[in-house]
Write a protein that holds these residues in place. Structure first.
Motif, PDB file in Angstrom:
ATOM      1  N   GLU A 144      34.122  27.335  38.820  1.00  0.00           N
ATOM      2  CA  GLU A 144      34.576  26.714  40.071  1.00  0.00           C
ATOM      3  C   GLU A 144      34.386  27.702  41.223  1.00  0.00           C
ATOM      4  OE1 GLU A 144      36.209  26.818  37.240  1.00  0.00           O
ATOM      5  OE2 GLU A 144      36.781  24.773  36.692  1.00  0.00           O
TER       6      GLU A 144
ATOM      7  N   GLY B 106      37.300  22.119  36.823  1.00  0.00           N
ATOM      8  CA  GLY B 106      38.351  21.990  37.834  1.00  0.00           C
ATOM      9  C   GLY B 106      37.882  21.253  39.090  1.00  0.00           C
ATOM     10  N   LEU B 107      36.571  21.122  39.247  1.00  0.00           N
ATOM     11  CA  LEU B 107      36.022  20.420  40.422  1.00  0.00           C
ATOM     12  C   LEU B 107      35.656  18.975  40.102  1.00  0.00           C
ATOM     13  CD1 LEU B 107      33.670  23.172  41.909  1.00  0.00           C
ATOM     14  CD2 LEU B 107      36.140  22.858  42.182  1.00  0.00           C
TER      15      LEU B 107
ATOM     16  N   THR C 209      45.024  20.913  45.925  1.00  0.00           N
ATOM     17  CA  THR C 209      46.399  21.415  46.065  1.00  0.00           C
ATOM     18  C   THR C 209      46.481  22.785  46.735  1.00  0.00           C
ATOM     19  OG1 THR C 209      46.469  20.668  43.787  1.00  0.00           O
ATOM     20  CG2 THR C 209      48.539  21.315  44.766  1.00  0.00           C
ATOM     21  N   GLY C 210      45.608  23.694  46.315  1.00  0.00           N
ATOM     22  CA  GLY C 210      45.668  25.060  46.829  1.00  0.00           C
ATOM     23  C   GLY C 210      45.288  25.128  48.299  1.00  0.00           C
TER      24      GLY C 210
ATOM     25  N   LYS D 262      51.422  26.590  44.812  1.00  0.00           N
ATOM     26  CA  LYS D 262      50.081  27.050  45.174  1.00  0.00           C
ATOM     27  C   LYS D 262      50.001  27.595  46.592  1.00  0.00           C
ATOM     28  CE  LYS D 262      46.874  24.890  41.982  1.00  0.00           C
ATOM     29  NZ  LYS D 262      45.689  24.017  41.953  1.00  0.00           N
TER      30      LYS D 262
ATOM     31  N   CYS E 298      35.260  32.309  37.326  1.00  0.00           N
ATOM     32  CA  CYS E 298      35.124  30.989  36.695  1.00  0.00           C
ATOM     33  C   CYS E 298      34.024  30.188  37.388  1.00  0.00           C
ATOM     34  CB  CYS E 298      36.444  30.238  36.755  1.00  0.00           C
ATOM     35  SG  CYS E 298      37.012  29.850  38.418  1.00  0.00           S
TER      36      CYS E 298
ATOM     37  N   ASN F  46      42.414  23.288  33.314  1.00  0.00           N
ATOM     38  CA  ASN F  46      43.420  24.331  33.146  1.00  0.00           C
ATOM     39  C   ASN F  46      44.869  23.885  33.338  1.00  0.00           C
ATOM     40  OD1 ASN F  46      41.598  26.545  32.646  1.00  0.00           O
ATOM     41  ND2 ASN F  46      40.948  26.334  34.775  1.00  0.00           N
TER      42      ASN F  46
ATOM     43  N   TYR G 286      37.410  28.054  49.116  1.00  0.00           N
ATOM     44  CA  TYR G 286      38.309  27.594  48.069  1.00  0.00           C
ATOM     45  C   TYR G 286      37.649  26.508  47.229  1.00  0.00           C
ATOM     46  CZ  TYR G 286      42.416  25.773  45.792  1.00  0.00           C
ATOM     47  OH  TYR G 286      43.304  25.363  44.845  1.00  0.00           O
ATOM     48  N   PRO G 287      37.504  26.732  45.917  1.00  0.00           N
ATOM     49  CA  PRO G 287      36.933  25.704  45.052  1.00  0.00           C
ATOM     50  C   PRO G 287      37.875  24.515  44.960  1.00  0.00           C
ATOM     51  CG  PRO G 287      37.654  27.603  43.743  1.00  0.00           C
ATOM     52  CD  PRO G 287      37.879  27.947  45.182  1.00  0.00           C
ATOM     53  N   THR G 288      37.448  23.360  45.439  1.00  0.00           N
ATOM     54  CA  THR G 288      38.345  22.239  45.674  1.00  0.00           C
ATOM     55  C   THR G 288      38.142  21.096  44.701  1.00  0.00           C
ATOM     56  OG1 THR G 288      38.335  22.811  48.014  1.00  0.00           O
ATOM     57  CG2 THR G 288      39.086  20.595  47.444  1.00  0.00           C
ATOM     58  N   GLY G 289      39.175  20.803  43.940  1.00  0.00           N
ATOM     59  CA  GLY G 289      39.183  19.623  43.082  1.00  0.00           C
ATOM     60  C   GLY G 289      40.139  18.633  43.688  1.00  0.00           C
ATOM     61  N   GLY G 290      41.416  18.688  43.244  1.00  0.00           N
ATOM     62  CA  GLY G 290      42.464  17.870  43.853  1.00  0.00           C
ATOM     63  C   GLY G 290      42.896  18.418  45.200  1.00  0.00           C
TER      64      GLY G 290
ATOM     65  N   THR H 231      39.744  31.152  40.979  1.00  0.00           N
ATOM     66  CA  THR H 231      40.888  30.385  40.515  1.00  0.00           C
ATOM     67  C   THR H 231      41.159  30.458  39.009  1.00  0.00           C
ATOM     68  OG1 THR H 231      39.339  28.553  40.663  1.00  0.00           O
ATOM     69  CG2 THR H 231      40.929  28.753  42.431  1.00  0.00           C
TER      70      THR H 231
HETATM   71  C1  LIG Z   1      42.286  22.980  39.032  1.00  0.00           C
HETATM   72  C2  LIG Z   1      41.273  23.972  39.368  1.00  0.00           C
HETATM   73  C3  LIG Z   1      40.625  23.990  40.603  1.00  0.00           C
HETATM   74  C4  LIG Z   1      40.892  22.973  41.682  1.00  0.00           C
HETATM   75  O1  LIG Z   1      42.167  23.177  42.205  1.00  0.00           O
HETATM   76  P1  LIG Z   1      42.809  22.263  43.322  1.00  0.00           P
HETATM   77  O2  LIG Z   1      43.792  23.125  44.025  1.00  0.00           O
HETATM   78  O3  LIG Z   1      43.491  21.120  42.641  1.00  0.00           O
HETATM   79  O4  LIG Z   1      41.712  21.812  44.206  1.00  0.00           O
HETATM   80  C5  LIG Z   1      39.739  25.020  40.858  1.00  0.00           C
HETATM   81  N1  LIG Z   1      39.462  25.970  39.945  1.00  0.00           N
HETATM   82  C6  LIG Z   1      40.053  25.980  38.734  1.00  0.00           C
HETATM   83  C7  LIG Z   1      39.694  27.051  37.771  1.00  0.00           C
HETATM   84  C8  LIG Z   1      40.981  24.988  38.390  1.00  0.00           C
HETATM   85  O5  LIG Z   1      41.564  25.021  37.205  1.00  0.00           O
END
Ligand SMILES: *Cc1c(COP(=O)(O)O)cnc(C)c1O
Length: 409
Positions: A347, A298-299, A238-239, A211, A345, A134, A232-236, A375
């Motif tokens: 995530e 996103g994950l 940031t949030g 964020k 979503c 996204n 919180y769904p966590t990828g990078g 998210t």
């Molecule tokens: C980017 C994204 C995430 C992860 O976000 P971070 O704050 O980078 O961990 C989670 N859900 C969705 C839908 C995203 O686009």
């Protein structure tokens, strides 16, 4: 404008505000505010008269002036009670903060509004980023809003909607036969030649500031109290990193009625769970999984530059990192959407699974006051939606009424 300086997250080095920054020693940079000054000058009560966007928290935001702000009306997402869904997963105190309603259909708009605002204010005219989800659409939309050129590089297996969005929002979009890391390498190698500023997650200081408003907004919506737990769904990350920073800032400026902070739960999928693995192993830095694969795009972040910042926040908060089963994502996604009408979503579906696991493992009281961040919008994930639904086909000349009867139950 209350920004005092910037600060390296890895070694605390003080850096000047008002100039362009990327990373320090390859690690992210915090934005710091003169919080005593904010405390003396900012009143919670003045928020009521301000526009319903994340920029209403301007004393804790980096924009040098009102005029500098690049906005599409992001923020003030609803906090929804979810009694039916909560009952279904055994967590009656569940609420969802629904970020699917933000510009471009995901919370990435918060980070990009802040990053593009600051990039433009500091003289940038061209931005670029790698994305497999996204972030591309959000960067493209805010760059368009700011009249800037944006280049987006995506793996060619990026979900179809995410693949098309950046180009529609006017970005120069490219498909790469590789992974997100390969896309990131193209951005790095082209930077000098094309004058790009890199908007990658945590490679500039301001997406986190956008964020973090998810946390400030939650506090405002809850009358300056915070929930027991945040999932919180966590990828990078940031949030999660941003919200934890926001709670500390709110405490320092004296805006919280009760300084009890939420336990932060970083949620991932078993398909790609580097933060969970590091948490379980007691490590501060994560190791990239060998074959990261998850339908929650996103994950799918095998290497997070802010890994130590996520893990520090989770541990300080008394939370945990939990991986939900990849195969169950479509089921949770459909469950939430169908029980409450929330456009959930994949995530956030994984994060919903993590709530169920946390309660089952006894890591969380089932009556806890829980906020799940949704998210993004389910409509962006056509491929996952197709796996989540089963639709009987009907012949118009010979309608199968018993099939309809069976489906209605
Ligand atoms: C980017 C994204 C995430 C992860 O976000 P971070 O704050 O980078 O961990 C989670 N859900 C969705 C839908 C995203 O686009």
């Amino acid at each position: 404008m209350f920004v005092s300086h910037l600060e390296s997250a890895i070694d605390g080095t003080r850096l000047p505000a008002g100039t362009l920054h990327t990373t320090h020693e390859g690690k992210p940079i915090w934005v710091r505010y003169d919080l005593d000054h904010v405390r003396a000058n900012a009143r919670r009560e003045s928020l009521a008269n301000r526009p319903a966007t994340m920029w209403r928290y301007r004393e804790l935001m980096p924009a040098p002036s009102e005029d500098a702000i690049v906005s599409l009306g992001e923020g003030m997402s609803p906090l929804l009670d979810c009694p039916r869904l909560g009952q279904a997963i055994g967590a009656p105190g569940l609420r969802i903060k629904d970020e699917s309603q933000l510009p471009t259909g995901s919370f990435k708009s918060r980070g990009m509004s802040a990053a593009i605002t600051m990039a433009r204010a500091l003289g940038v005219t061209r931005v670029a980023l790698p994305t497999a989800g996204n972030a591309g659409a959000a960067a493209a939309a805010y760059a368009a809003r700011a009249g800037m050129q944006c280049a987006v590089f995506m793996p060619d297996d990026t979900p179809i909607v995410n693949r098309l969005e950046p180009a529609i929002f006017g970005a120069k979009a490219f498909l790469v036969n590789g992974l997100i890391g390969d896309c990131g390498a193209i951005v790095r190698d082209g930077m000098e030649r094309f004058g790009w500023f890199d908007l990658s997650t945590l490679k500039e200081p301001y997406r986190v500031e956008g964020k973090k408003t998810m946390g400030i907004e939650l506090a405002e919506q809850m009358n300056w109290r915070l929930p027991d737990a945040i999932f919180y769904p966590t990828g990078g990350g940031t949030g999660l990193i941003g919200m934890w920073k926001a709670f500390a800032e709110l405490e320092t400026i004296g805006w919280l009625e009760d300084t009890k902070k939420p336990r932060m739960f970083a949620c991932q999928s078993t398909g790609c769970a580097p933060i969970v693995n590091a948490f379980d192993a007691g490590e501060r830095f994560a190791t990239a999984p060998e074959k990261p694969a998850t339908m929650a795009s996103g994950l799918r972040v095998p290497t997070a530059v802010g890994d130590f910042m996520i893990l520090d926040a989770v541990r300080e908060s008394g939370g945990a990192a939990i991986a939900a089963t990849e195969e169950d994502i479509p089921r949770w996604m459909a469950l939430a959407s169908a029980k409450e009408g929330v456009s959930l979503c994949p995530e956030a579906a994984a994060a919903l699974g993590a709530i169920e696991l946390a309660i089952k493992r006894g890591a969380l009281d089932k009556n806890a006051d829980i906020v799940l961040y949704n998210t993004g919008a389910v409509q962006k994930y056509v491929e996952v939606m197709e796996r989540a639904v089963d639709m009987p086909k009907l012949d118009k000349t010979n309608v199968n009424w018993s099939a309809i009867e069976r489906a209605l139950g």
